[in-house]
Write a protein that holds these residues in place. Structure first.
Motif: not given
Length: 554
Positions: A271-295
């Protein structure tokens, strides 16, 4: 521009820190570390509350693993990532007050929880995930009816709606900006030839996140184009990602009614990864360690659960009163937890050293991120700056030559990358190799025609090539793009001075002095122009002023 982002909380804190400690990065780093420590403490207290019918084992284990996990080094070390820390801190604070409301029906808790949730939203957009994560936590762990849980969801939804309206009002006059999310350079998935390969790559990246959480060894600040290859259904990594992700979600959904800790951890993670997962819509990064901070909390909770299970430890109240008793009773799981934590601390410590400064970070990470255009560009650009500030001629030449190698490699990976073209142009300008500088800057302008630095440096190269009319045109464009560009006005004045248009030279020198009243070069050259116009008294006055400011004639 990174697109429409509305994160006033971190900006407000930055402003406060700057007011008391201007241009002092240590103050910003101290606040980041303090907020991170506060988050870890709050996480431990919430876990104690969630597992109140058991002893402290799972709360202590999860909080310790989370606080020591090396994947958080980017967020804590990067001043910019205060938005991530604040988002989670306020999200946890909101959860704390919601849990307090469920148990006490306190109206004050409703107000404070609402404020904290809203602060999480305006800290970073991923705070919206607490819209689901908060009522889900209440459902799994609190003694709450479905009706009350639904009311909590309804209240958070109303706050989310208010936040969305405010964002719309803030950005209503801004034109749509899809350049950031649509950029191949920012997000490799934009290079996918079709939707199937885009989804395959997205699931492969989700798998990489999980592996990185389990084995946080090769950490890097950049995962952009083309560090991660586009995947197809012919790639085993894509299939493994699909199987692991879908399998985990199916397990979680089938175990929701059992209120399984593992199910909760899985759902919180996704749930907390979903907005930056690129599964539902593209975001401004391919992948980032900061995206793991909450998940990563979900991962640490699952890991804690299994460490306790495999050691057959009964996680129940046992009348423990001291930390020594706690360790003695739970020595089996804690031996594993401490061993993992020690490895985490060692890796975190070594990784913190990489974040000492830009040049250290970029030089380290480019060795393991060699296929990234941006990693090569940032290291090459850092070398360019180091070379320009070097006083040793040989060192400067060697540094520039190394910078050229990495900037050129960035172009080899992504030929339409304007930054390496711009910085190669700057290096050749500095080396007085004007033809080479002009060639790179001209290519850069074709890609990014309204970049201020490209236009300014192209104008300088044209000036040196004595193409005065073109130089005047380009520098005038630079000023249109950046009306307070002091150096552009200065060089435009010098151009008019060289071509004998003294009136325009004077007006531009006056603009320089308006922007910077202590510019000795502008005073001196203004004096020379006045002398050329026959104003000897005025000329001497300005030349004398230039010398009083430290100007020295050759």
């Amino acid at each position: 521009s990174r697109g429409p982002i509305y994160r006033p909380t971190s900006l407000a804190i930055f402003a406060i820190i700057w007011e008391f400690a201007p241009n002092n990065p240590k103050a910003f780093h101290f606040v980041n570390v303090f907020l991170y420590a506060l988050t870890c403490l709050l996480l431990f207290l919430i876990l104690c509350r969630l597992f109140k019918d058991q002893d402290l084992l799972i709360a202590f284990t999860c909080a310790l693993l989370y606080s020591a996990h090396p994947i958080h080094t980017e967020v804590v070390n990067s001043i910019k990532s205060m938005d991530e820390i604040l988002c989670f801190l306020f999200g946890l604070s909101a959860l704390w007050f919601v849990l307090n409301y469920v148990s006490t029906k306190s109206k004050a808790s409703v107000i404070l929880g609402s404020i904290c949730f809203f602060l999480s939203l305006i800290s970073k957009e991923t705070g919206v995930t607490f819209l689901l994560a908060t009522p889900m936590t209440v459902f799994f762990f609190a003694d709450s009816s479905l009706k009350k849980t639904f009311l909590i969801l309804l209240g958070l939804s109303a706050l989310t709606g208010i936040w969305l309206v405010i964002r719309m009002m803030v950005f209503k006059d801004l034109p749509p900006n899809t350049a950031t999310t649509a950029s191949i350079l920012n997000n490799t998935l934009n290079a996918a030839p079709d939707k199937i390969s885009r989804f395959a790559t997205a699931f492969y990246i989700l798998l990489r996140y999980i592996v990185l959480l389990a084995f946080p060894y090769r950490l890097r600040y950049d995962y952009s184009y083309a560090q991660i290859n586009i995947q197809t259904l012919a790639n085993p990594g894509a299939w493994l990602g699909i199987i692991v992700v879908i399998g985990a979600l199916i397990y979680a959904l089938f175990n929701i009614r059992k209120k399984s800790v593992v199910a909760y951890g899985i759902l919180f993670f996704f749930i907390t990864l979903a907005p930056v997962s690129n599964v539902f819509f593209p975001v401004a990064a391919t992948m980032a360690e900061r995206f793991m901070y909450i998940p990563s909390f979900g991962f640490c909770l699952i890991l804690s659960y299994f460490l306790i299970r495999i050691t057959n430890t009964k996680n129940i109240q046992s009348g423990i009163k001291t930390f020594f008793q706690f360790v003695s009773v739970n020595y089996k799981p804690l031996t594993l937890v401490f061993a993992i934590s020690v490895l985490y601390v060692i890796r975190t410590t070594t990784r913190n050293g990489d974040w000492q400064d830009n040049l250290t970070l970029f030089s380290h990470d480019v060795k393991i991120t060699g296929n990234s255009a941006r990693a090569n560009q940032t290291f090459g650009s850092a070398l360019m700056l180091a070379g320009m500030s070097s006083k040793n001629k040989k060192n400067q030449t060697d540094t520039f030559n190394l910078a050229k190698i990495y900037l050129q490699k960035a172009l080899d990976i992504y030929p339409d990358f304007y930054s390496p073209l711009s910085h190669l142009g700057v290096i050749y300008l500095f080396e007085n190799k004007i033809d080479s500088a002009y060639s790179y800057l001209k290519k850069g302008i074709e890609i990014m025609p309204n970049d201020v630095d490209l236009n300014f440096n192209l104008g300088l190269s044209l000036f040196h090539l004595k193409k005065y009319d073109e130089a005047i045109s380009v520098l005038a464009k630079t000023i249109r793009l950046a009306p307070n560009h002091e150096k552009a006005y200065y060089n435009l004045a010098a151009l008019y001075q060289n071509t004998g248009d003294y009136d325009k030279a004077i007006s531009n020198y006056l603009k320089v002095l308006e922007l910077n009243p202590n510019n000795p070069d502008a005073y001196y050259n203004y004096g020379i122009v006045l002398r050329s116009k026959g104003d000897t008294a005025g000329s001497n006055q300005f030349i004398q002023k230039a010398r009083s400011l430290g100007y020295k004639t050759n």
